[in-house]
Design an enzyme around this catalytic site. Structure first.
Site, PDB file in Angstrom:
ATOM      1  N   HIS A 152      31.829  25.611 -11.700  1.00  0.00           N
ATOM      2  CA  HIS A 152      32.264  24.251 -11.420  1.00  0.00           C
ATOM      3  C   HIS A 152      33.667  24.197 -10.814  1.00  0.00           C
ATOM      4  O   HIS A 152      33.979  23.296 -10.033  1.00  0.00           O
ATOM      5  CB  HIS A 152      32.212  23.411 -12.703  1.00  0.00           C
ATOM      6  CG  HIS A 152      30.856  22.844 -12.961  1.00  0.00           C
ATOM      7  ND1 HIS A 152      30.271  22.855 -14.200  1.00  0.00           N
ATOM      8  CD2 HIS A 152      29.969  22.247 -12.135  1.00  0.00           C
ATOM      9  CE1 HIS A 152      29.072  22.289 -14.130  1.00  0.00           C
ATOM     10  NE2 HIS A 152      28.876  21.913 -12.889  1.00  0.00           N
ATOM     11  N   ARG A 295      15.674  12.395   0.699  1.00  0.00           N
ATOM     12  CA  ARG A 295      14.892  13.437   0.030  1.00  0.00           C
ATOM     13  C   ARG A 295      14.590  13.012  -1.399  1.00  0.00           C
ATOM     14  O   ARG A 295      15.475  12.565  -2.128  1.00  0.00           O
ATOM     15  CB  ARG A 295      15.665  14.752   0.027  1.00  0.00           C
ATOM     16  CG  ARG A 295      14.873  15.916  -0.593  1.00  0.00           C
ATOM     17  CD  ARG A 295      15.617  17.216  -0.468  1.00  0.00           C
ATOM     18  NE  ARG A 295      16.823  17.257  -1.293  1.00  0.00           N
ATOM     19  CZ  ARG A 295      17.707  18.248  -1.269  1.00  0.00           C
ATOM     20  NH1 ARG A 295      17.537  19.268  -0.454  1.00  0.00           N
ATOM     21  NH2 ARG A 295      18.772  18.216  -2.060  1.00  0.00           N
ATOM     22  N   GLU A 389      11.466  24.840   3.639  1.00  0.00           N
ATOM     23  CA  GLU A 389      12.351  25.751   2.919  1.00  0.00           C
ATOM     24  C   GLU A 389      11.579  26.886   2.273  1.00  0.00           C
ATOM     25  O   GLU A 389      12.169  27.856   1.801  1.00  0.00           O
ATOM     26  CB  GLU A 389      13.140  24.981   1.858  1.00  0.00           C
ATOM     27  CG  GLU A 389      12.258  24.162   0.942  1.00  0.00           C
ATOM     28  CD  GLU A 389      13.017  23.081   0.188  1.00  0.00           C
ATOM     29  OE1 GLU A 389      14.194  23.304  -0.151  1.00  0.00           O
ATOM     30  OE2 GLU A 389      12.424  22.025  -0.068  1.00  0.00           O
ATOM     31  N   ASN A 412      19.330  26.997   3.675  1.00  0.00           N
ATOM     32  CA  ASN A 412      19.859  27.708   2.508  1.00  0.00           C
ATOM     33  C   ASN A 412      18.721  28.313   1.687  1.00  0.00           C
ATOM     34  O   ASN A 412      18.725  29.501   1.361  1.00  0.00           O
ATOM     35  CB  ASN A 412      20.684  26.771   1.628  1.00  0.00           C
ATOM     36  CG  ASN A 412      21.865  26.171   2.368  1.00  0.00           C
ATOM     37  OD1 ASN A 412      22.245  26.640   3.425  1.00  0.00           O
ATOM     38  ND2 ASN A 412      22.434  25.120   1.817  1.00  0.00           N
ATOM     39  N   ASP A 413      17.743  27.483   1.339  1.00  0.00           N
ATOM     40  CA  ASP A 413      16.614  27.988   0.551  1.00  0.00           C
ATOM     41  C   ASP A 413      15.671  28.829   1.404  1.00  0.00           C
ATOM     42  O   ASP A 413      15.105  29.811   0.917  1.00  0.00           O
ATOM     43  CB  ASP A 413      15.851  26.828  -0.088  1.00  0.00           C
ATOM     44  CG  ASP A 413      16.420  26.453  -1.457  1.00  0.00           C
ATOM     45  OD1 ASP A 413      16.861  27.368  -2.181  1.00  0.00           O
ATOM     46  OD2 ASP A 413      16.434  25.267  -1.797  1.00  0.00           O
ATOM     47  N   ARG A 423      20.480  32.837  -3.814  1.00  0.00           N
ATOM     48  CA  ARG A 423      21.598  32.209  -3.111  1.00  0.00           C
ATOM     49  C   ARG A 423      22.814  32.004  -4.024  1.00  0.00           C
ATOM     50  O   ARG A 423      23.897  31.710  -3.545  1.00  0.00           O
ATOM     51  CB  ARG A 423      21.170  30.862  -2.517  1.00  0.00           C
ATOM     52  CG  ARG A 423      20.665  29.876  -3.533  1.00  0.00           C
ATOM     53  CD  ARG A 423      20.107  28.619  -2.905  1.00  0.00           C
ATOM     54  NE  ARG A 423      21.141  27.735  -2.433  1.00  0.00           N
ATOM     55  CZ  ARG A 423      20.927  26.462  -2.065  1.00  0.00           C
ATOM     56  NH1 ARG A 423      19.709  25.967  -2.107  1.00  0.00           N
ATOM     57  NH2 ARG A 423      21.917  25.712  -1.658  1.00  0.00           N
ATOM     58  N   CYS A 460      19.001  20.693   8.141  1.00  0.00           N
ATOM     59  CA  CYS A 460      19.971  20.073   7.235  1.00  0.00           C
ATOM     60  C   CYS A 460      20.676  21.093   6.364  1.00  0.00           C
ATOM     61  O   CYS A 460      21.493  20.734   5.518  1.00  0.00           O
ATOM     62  CB  CYS A 460      19.297  19.022   6.360  1.00  0.00           C
ATOM     63  SG  CYS A 460      18.004  19.673   5.291  1.00  0.00           S
TER      64      CYS A 460
END
Length: 529
Positions: A152, A295, A389, A412-413, A423, A460
């Protein structure tokens, strides 16, 4: 405001930890034996943090830092109220001694600023409350011995716009205080005691970037077209009303991805249909007539909601994510779809389904959307797209395109699943490159399948904001790039430097290369950034 939104979510998670029955029971047991509240709380939190740190799942291990941070904050509160450590039970590590809210950890190395210039702060690991009151103007970067990209503190640093390097290891510990350094977050490198050449190069880069950003911002509200007249939509990825306003200010043509799970991730209960309507209506109103791709909830994997009790999974990234959640929580997605159908927007609102892997899933959800639209007397003609993805979706793109209105590629995925690399694994971060030829072949297959049915394709994922990758994506057939709002001006400027015909001609060559490094080298030759 965006910083406050991120902090609020993190501290909501801290509140949830405070209510952990096992943690409270462990502290109560020690109090029953005669220990002070401070000692009991410290021992309970340390034991739980040690258990989390030992877990193989890096995301769980990252939460140990949050628990230690929470432990410090409670000890400070107990000290102020007289409920701290009893005689002979001192900390011995400086925890809770003289630290105010938002102060830095005891091990933080804070160099003396030279001529009022911001400094690089180093620590074993920063925590969210360490960064809560940080003065951004005095801090050039954060560097940590441990930590990970999903911790975080790293997330908050990005929200603050502070470069952050994690997992630098013992090499950082060996650097003396006040060592001159250059923190290069672009290449994940820390240059210690740089020579005058490196210092001059870094200063020049910073100066030129500031000048270029101002120039890009002045042209950000104009359309982005290539030199040979092909228009490319440059949209923004958002997760809040504040993000929506920022996207408008930065010149985004549309919203290419509204991450709706971020609106509800830290709530106390699952959102009802009315909650979805209210949140999305506020965002639609803030967009000043721009369209938005929304989404549906993508919870699971590395995104957990306190109100959602998912079964334990050995491989959560491969489990109940995206639309698959409906297998165990069917009401959750129905409520969201009802809520979205009730939004009244001046520009099209489109629904994007994550983690679809075959045409049957898409057909099921299209039918469900039609049924729910009939229930609430809404427009059943709302556009529905598929997020590409999963490699299976890319390979079946021609079949999915028969029934989808558009595709949005989540690089990314898609990279994670194509390369079989987590990832969130810091040790593999350098190899998680979406310009890998195998990933590019997945993108090419998606664009080819979409073209057979006249469907548009956007990207995206993070690759859309990579200046080196923009010509490759255009060359493979992508017509929309959706990036973080702050990257919109630079992405539009990049598009304007390119000739679409040249991109189309050269991109297929890259699919035959052997590595991401080879692709990047070729891109630098063909389209210097």
């Amino acid at each position: 405001a965006r910083r406050a939104h991120a902090e609020a979510g993190i501290f909501a998670m801290h509140r949830a930890l405070l209510q952990d029955p096992a943690l409270l029971a462990a502290a109560d047991t020690l109090i029953d034996t005669g220990k002070s509240a401070g000692f009991a709380w410290r021992e309970a939190t340390r034991a739980e943090a040690a258990a989390l740190s030992a877990m193989a799942d890096r995301r769980a291990a990252d939460r140990a830092a949050d628990l230690i941070d929470l432990g410090k904050r409670v000890l400070r509160a107990l000290a102020r109220t007289g409920g701290g450590e009893g005689e002979g039970e001192g900390e011995g590590e400086g925890e809770g001694e003289g630290e105010g809210e938002g102060d830095l950890p005891a091990d933080a190395r804070v160099p003396v600023a030279q001529n009022g210039q911001p400094v690089v702060l180093a620590a074993d690991e920063f925590t969210p409350s360490d960064l809560s009151g940080l003065d951004r103007s005095r801090v050039a970067a954060l560097v940590m011995v441990r930590g990970g990209p999903t911790a975080h503190a790293a997330i908050m640093a990005r929200q603050l716009g502070i470069p952050c390097l994690v997992a630098l290891g013992s090499a950082l510990e060996r650097l003396p205080d006040a060592t001159p350094v250059i923190a290069d977050a672009d290449h994940a490198r820390l240059h210690a005691s740089p020579d005058q050449h490196l210092l001059a190069a870094a200063a020049s880069t910073i100066r030129l970037r500031a000048q270029q950003h101002q120039a890009d911002l002045r042209a950000a509200h104009a359309p982005a077209s290539t030199r040979d007249g092909v228009h490319i939509e440059v949209a923004a990825n958002i997760g809040s009303v504040d993000d929506a306003r920022a996207a408008v200010a930065q010149g985004a043509d549309a919203i290419g991805l509204l991450r709706t799970e971020l609106l509800f991730l830290h709530g106390d209960a699952a959102p009802a249909a009315a909650d979805h309507t209210a949140r999305c209506q506020a965002i639609a109103d803030a967009l000043e007539g721009r369209s938005a791709i929304v989404r549906t909830l993508d919870i699971g994997g590395d995104k957990d909601a306190a109100w959602l009790r998912l079964p334990a999974e050995d491989n959560p990234a491969l489990g109940l994510r995206g639309v698959r959640l409906a297998q165990v929580c069917p009401q959750l997605l129905d409520d969201q779809l009802r809520g979205l159908l009730a939004v009244r927007a001046s520009a099209p609102l489109r629904i994007l389904l994550p983690m679809v892997s075959e045409p049957g899933e898409l057909l099921h959800w299209r039918a469900r959307i039609r049924a729910l639209a009939a229930e609430v007397r809404a427009d059943a003609g709302i556009e529905v797209g598929v997020m590409i993805e999963v490699p299976a979706a890319a390979l079946l793109a021609d079949q999915l395109a028969e029934h989808a209105d558009f595709f949005s590629i989540g690089t990314n995925d898609l990279t994670q699943y194509t390369l079989a690399m987590d990832r969130c694994q810091p040790e593999l971060a350098a190899r998680m490159d979406a310009l890998h030829p195998a990933v590019l072949r997945m993108i090419a297959a998606t664009c080819e399948g979409a073209a057979r049915h006249g469907r548009r394709v956007g990207v995206c994922g993070a690759l859309a904001g990579d200046a080196l990758a923009v010509p490759v994506l255009l060359g493979l057939g992508v017509t929309e790039l959706s990036v973080d709002a702050a990257l919109v001006p630079a992405t539009k400027a990049r598009v304007r430097t390119l000739a679409h015909a040249d991109c189309r001609q050269r991109a297929p060559e890259l699919l035959r290369l052997a590595s991401a490094a080879a692709v990047r080298d070729a891109c630098r030759r063909y389209w210097p950034a």
